[in-house]
Design a protein around this motif. Structure first.
Motif, mmCIF file in Angstrom:
data_model
loop_
_atom_site.group_PDB
_atom_site.id
_atom_site.type_symbol
_atom_site.label_atom_id
_atom_site.label_comp_id
_atom_site.label_asym_id
_atom_site.label_seq_id
_atom_site.Cartn_x
_atom_site.Cartn_y
_atom_site.Cartn_z
ATOM 1 N N VAL A 6 -26.818 -26.984 -35.547
ATOM 2 C CA VAL A 6 -27.027 -25.803 -34.701
ATOM 3 C C VAL A 6 -27.027 -24.541 -35.567
ATOM 4 C CG1 VAL A 6 -26.019 -24.376 -32.881
ATOM 5 C CG2 VAL A 6 -26.100 -26.864 -32.616
ATOM 6 N N TYR A 10 -30.129 -21.974 -36.331
ATOM 7 C CA TYR A 10 -30.050 -20.538 -36.080
ATOM 8 C C TYR A 10 -30.474 -19.765 -37.331
ATOM 9 C CZ TYR A 10 -27.778 -20.498 -31.500
ATOM 10 O OH TYR A 10 -27.501 -20.603 -30.168
ATOM 11 N N HIS A 15 -35.733 -22.587 -33.063
ATOM 12 C CA HIS A 15 -35.764 -22.838 -31.618
ATOM 13 C C HIS A 15 -37.002 -22.235 -30.972
ATOM 14 C CE1 HIS A 15 -31.760 -24.554 -31.616
ATOM 15 N NE2 HIS A 15 -31.367 -23.545 -32.389
ATOM 16 N N HIS A 21 -30.917 -21.370 -26.941
ATOM 17 C CA HIS A 21 -30.538 -20.964 -28.299
ATOM 18 C C HIS A 21 -31.343 -19.738 -28.759
ATOM 19 C CE1 HIS A 21 -27.866 -24.282 -28.973
ATOM 20 N NE2 HIS A 21 -28.786 -25.137 -28.508
ATOM 21 N N TYR A 22 -32.604 -19.670 -28.416
ATOM 22 C CA TYR A 22 -33.431 -18.518 -28.761
ATOM 23 C C TYR A 22 -32.877 -17.262 -28.099
ATOM 24 C CZ TYR A 22 -37.666 -15.735 -29.487
ATOM 25 O OH TYR A 22 -38.564 -14.761 -29.847
#
Length: 121
Positions: A6, A10, A15, A21-22
């Motif tokens: 993750v 990032y 993403h 997540h974006y």
């Protein structure tokens, strides 16, 4: 998805647009942009547009002339009539100084002097 993956996604911005997540990444960026100036003093200040060697003169409606004199042109910490006359003389000739006041910035530092006077005859 593991925490490492993750964080890596990032960092590399992998993403898709519209995903959770974006949206989190965009929110963090906007929070940084808008909140950090209130939390940290970056020390940026506007630069004065008043050159250290320029006396500005303007005439008021009542005919009195006002001179803006930068501190660099007045060598005394407690200037008087003679110090202001010496600074203004190259611009306007002999001037009788009526009164003066300090021009200060928002922190209270003196940027220059506003001098009211009239030309001597």
């Amino acid at each position: 998805m593991s925490l490492g993956k993750v964080v890596n996604s990032y960092v590399w911005w992998t993403h898709e647009r519209g995903s959770i997540h974006y949206d989190v990444m965009v929110t963090l960026i906007l929070a940084f942009i808008f909140l950090t100036p209130h939390m940290w003093n970056y020390g940026d200040r506007p630069k004065s547009d008043w050159p250290a060697n320029e006396v500005r003169a303007h005439v008021q409606r009542d005919g009195e002339t006002v001179y803006d004199v930068p501190t660099a042109m007045v060598r005394s910490k407690a200037p008087g009539n003679q110090a202001f006359r010496n600074a203004i003389a190259p611009v306007s000739g002999q001037v009788t100084v009526d009164r003066w006041e300090a021009v200060k910035d928002t922190s209270g530092q003196i940027l220059g002097w506003r001098v009211w006077g009239h030309r001597s005859r």
